[in-house]
Design a protein around this motif. Structure first.
Motif, PDB file in Angstrom:
ATOM      1  N   SER A 245     -13.574 -15.653 -96.869  1.00  0.00           N
ATOM      2  CA  SER A 245     -12.464 -15.716 -96.224  1.00  0.00           C
ATOM      3  C   SER A 245     -11.222 -16.073 -97.199  1.00  0.00           C
ATOM      4  N   SER A 246     -10.118 -15.917 -96.600  1.00  0.00           N
ATOM      5  CA  SER A 246      -8.832 -16.161 -97.532  1.00  0.00           C
ATOM      6  C   SER A 246      -7.613 -16.545 -96.536  1.00  0.00           C
TER       7      SER A 246
ATOM      8  N   THR B  94     -14.175  -7.035-101.903  1.00  0.00           N
ATOM      9  CA  THR B  94     -14.923  -6.723-100.307  1.00  0.00           C
ATOM     10  C   THR B  94     -14.707  -8.105 -99.582  1.00  0.00           C
ATOM     11  N   GLY B  95     -14.613  -7.934 -98.248  1.00  0.00           N
ATOM     12  CA  GLY B  95     -14.602  -9.018 -97.528  1.00  0.00           C
ATOM     13  C   GLY B  95     -16.092  -9.624 -97.238  1.00  0.00           C
ATOM     14  N   SER B  96     -16.155 -10.824 -96.450  1.00  0.00           N
ATOM     15  CA  SER B  96     -17.331 -11.633 -96.249  1.00  0.00           C
ATOM     16  C   SER B  96     -18.406 -10.630 -95.628  1.00  0.00           C
TER      17      SER B  96
END
Length: 321
Positions: free
Chosen positions: A301-302, A317-319
């Protein structure tokens, strides 16, 4: 950060690493006190010298308990708790294996299988017996050794942050050879580079912008040797006695406390990307950046940082959770 903002940098070599302190006011006396504080904690916690409280514990293994100072006891208690999590890749009792592999030191080699099997019997964290009333530590078997190398830098980085705050410092940065702890929110935040594995010094995959956060990166490229075409890195799996073998080249943890960064980089290495992202859903205060051998950068996450990809060889890429 604004170009008009003057930042003063101070450096030293401690704990076998280059230490960098950044302040917004020129204060050599304060920098000297910071480095002295780091040295005091190094003297308490290291296993790489004849005299330290940790070495006193190790020398008394199987014989008697050793009473230690409150900071050392608190750190050992924290490390034991992390070691006893289910399937944990973190283990404060991994000392005998670290000592035998000698990865990053002269004389490193792959131990025989039977030797690994024997050393594994000396690495059970439940055999580190703690007495809260006396603040004493007893290693139940002769030959056991605790090693706080995986957690000491984070602990010390947090103590430096606390010290600087007490001294009235509102903005600053301390980098303890990979453990970065920031104070305050300078214009634009603090920019921390994410190192490109197995590359030239200064090559970055991307940049993180953070405020009042710790950034801790652990990578297989930091200390390793090769034998018969196989790479052996320093992140050992306490369950097998061998270096962890999975899809990861590095893990970066963004958290408030640097000690959490130390613990969770190791936990995440043990879990891998998918399990790691799933585990972090229960910890919104801790976020991970995974760099894989296939050149993927995966963000769990960010919410607590901004990440900018700089290297076109990598995919963001995301989680996966």
């Amino acid at each position: 950060m604004s170009d008009t903002t003057r930042v003063y940098s101070y450096s030293a070599v401690l704990m076998g690493s280059p230490i960098l302190l950044k302040l917004f006011a020129h204060d050599e006396a304060l920098a000297a006190r910071v480095f002295r504080l780091i040295k005091q904690y190094e003297d308490l916690l290291t296993v790489n010298r004849a005299q330290s409280q940790v070495m006193d514990i190790n020398r008394a293994a199987g014989q008697h308990a050793v009473t230690v100072s409150s900071p050392v006891y608190a750190l050992i208690k924290c490390a034991k708790a992390a070691s006893e999590l289910p399937e944990s890749a973190f283990n404060l009792a991994i000392g005998p294996l670290v000592k035998r592999w000698r990865i990053g030191f002269k004389g490193d080699s792959v131990p025989p299988v039977d030797e690994i099997a024997h050393l594994l019997t000396l690495t059970h964290p439940e055999q580190v017996i703690l007495n809260d009333a006396e603040e004493s530590v007893f290693l139940a078997q002769p030959g056991m050794e605790i090693d706080l190398g995986a957690i000491a830098k984070g602990y010390i980085a947090d103590r430096v942050r606390d010290f600087l705050r007490k001294e009235g410092v509102e903005q600053g940065l301390i980098n303890l050879g990979g453990n970065v702890q920031t104070l305050g929110t300078p214009e634009g935040g603090w920019s921390i580079g994410l190192k490109k594995p197995f590359s030239t010094a200064g090559a970055m995959i991307g940049m993180l912008d953070v405020e009042n956060k710790s950034v801790v990166t652990s990578g297989v490229y930091e200390r390793f040797f090769e034998q018969n075409g196989q790479l052996y890195h320093h992140i050992l799996d306490p369950r097998t006695g061998y270096p962890l073998d999975n899809e990861l080249d590095s893990v970066t943890i963004v958290s408030t406390h640097s000690i959490d960064g130390d613990i969770w980089t190791t936990l995440m290495y043990g879990m891998g990307v998918e399990k790691g992202c799933a585990a972090l859903r229960a910890r919104p205060d801790i976020e991970a950046i995974f760099v894989t051998k296939t050149k993927e950068v995966v963000l769990s996450s960010s919410h607590h940082y901004r990440f900018t990809l700089l290297d076109s060889e990598y995919r963001l890429t995301g989680s996966t959770a």
